[in-house]
Structures are given as C-alpha cells and as structure tokens.
Design an enzyme around this catalytic site. Sequence first.
Site, mmCIF file in Angstrom:
data_model
loop_
_atom_site.group_PDB
_atom_site.id
_atom_site.type_symbol
_atom_site.label_atom_id
_atom_site.label_comp_id
_atom_site.label_asym_id
_atom_site.label_seq_id
_atom_site.Cartn_x
_atom_site.Cartn_y
_atom_site.Cartn_z
ATOM 1 N N ASP A 292 -8.340 -5.662 5.643
ATOM 2 C CA ASP A 292 -8.018 -6.286 4.132
ATOM 3 C C ASP A 292 -6.750 -6.736 4.377
ATOM 4 O OD1 ASP A 292 -6.673 -4.011 4.219
ATOM 5 O OD2 ASP A 292 -7.513 -3.396 2.322
ATOM 6 N N HIS B 7 -2.470 10.978 16.090
ATOM 7 C CA HIS B 7 -2.993 10.229 14.722
ATOM 8 C C HIS B 7 -1.902 9.418 14.290
ATOM 9 C CE1 HIS B 7 -4.716 9.443 10.925
ATOM 10 N NE2 HIS B 7 -3.672 9.810 10.298
ATOM 11 N N CYS C 114 0.824 -1.313 0.025
ATOM 12 C CA CYS C 114 -0.005 -0.214 -0.058
ATOM 13 C C CYS C 114 0.756 1.327 -0.106
ATOM 14 C CB CYS C 114 -1.062 -0.067 1.184
ATOM 15 S SG CYS C 114 -0.215 0.174 2.897
ATOM 16 N N ARG D 123 -5.002 -4.865 8.687
ATOM 17 C CA ARG D 123 -4.125 -4.197 8.182
ATOM 18 C C ARG D 123 -3.816 -2.514 8.642
ATOM 19 N NH1 ARG D 123 -3.664 -0.337 3.525
ATOM 20 N NH2 ARG D 123 -5.596 -0.855 2.754
ATOM 21 N N CYS E 250 -2.286 0.487 8.612
ATOM 22 C CA CYS E 250 -1.489 1.237 7.693
ATOM 23 C C CYS E 250 -1.101 2.684 8.360
ATOM 24 C CB CYS E 250 -2.616 1.349 6.438
ATOM 25 S SG CYS E 250 -1.833 2.196 5.207
ATOM 26 N N HIS F 192 -4.509 4.511 9.624
ATOM 27 C CA HIS F 192 -5.888 3.831 9.777
ATOM 28 C C HIS F 192 -5.680 2.436 9.627
ATOM 29 C CE1 HIS F 192 -7.017 7.996 8.360
ATOM 30 N NE2 HIS F 192 -8.083 7.551 8.892
#
Length: 133
Positions: A110, A103, A66, A119, A121, A106
């Site tokens: 998947d 933060h 990704c 996952r 990410c 996310h």
Amino acid sequence: MDHEVKKSEAEWREELGPERYAVLRGAATERAWTGELLDEARSGVYTCGACNAELFKSGTKFDSGCGWPSFYESVRPEAVELIEDRTLGTVRTEVRCANCGSHLGHVFDDGFGTPTGDRYCMNSIALNFTPVE
C-alpha cells in the site's frame, strides 16, 4: 535460510539489550510514533541493528503516516528476506535481515505514490542510521 552471521540467542541477548532483543530476535513491535528514526531526514544509510548489514538508503524513505519509518525498497532485493507471517489472525509479509535473520518489520503493498507501490514498515529500534556528508 542460512545466515552469514550466526550467534546463540544468549549472545544476541547480551549484545542487543532487552528492548532491541525483543524486536530483532523476538519479532516484537515498538510502539508507533516513538522510534528515533521516524523523523530522520538526513541523507544516509540504514543498517541492521543487530549485524550492521546495509538495508535501506535514505532516498527510498517516505512519510507513510503509519508511525514507523517507511521505505519503498531495500538496497538490494537480497538484502532482506520476506517471510509469510500468519500471526495476529491475518496474513502479512515479515521482513528480516538476510545477513543475520533478525526481524525488522513488515512490508505492505500500500505504498501508494511510490515507485514500487511497497511500504517497508520498519521498527526504528531494529535499524541503525549512518549519515553521509
């Protein structure tokens, strides 16, 4: 959520610098394929870029393709907080550091072929890495 680490936004801005502040405190996203930790393959621990709380172990990192470092689970469920994110016209799950509320990225369901199917990410700039010898 009440976080253990509490600082004013001015303190965060001064400590983190503009790029880290934008991601960690402003929920920005670094460009895909640009993060320093994307190809990190050594054994070690990933911590919060704002408060250094332990978040992920290298053994849970995997290549999801990704463009951001991906993990299939945090060190402990309570190490991160998951928040519904309805920005960008879609529903996602934001991942924040449970210690300071910064933060991180996310989490998506998947992560095919991983033990959890998740996952995480993460933005490289939101993390620190400490190798273990």
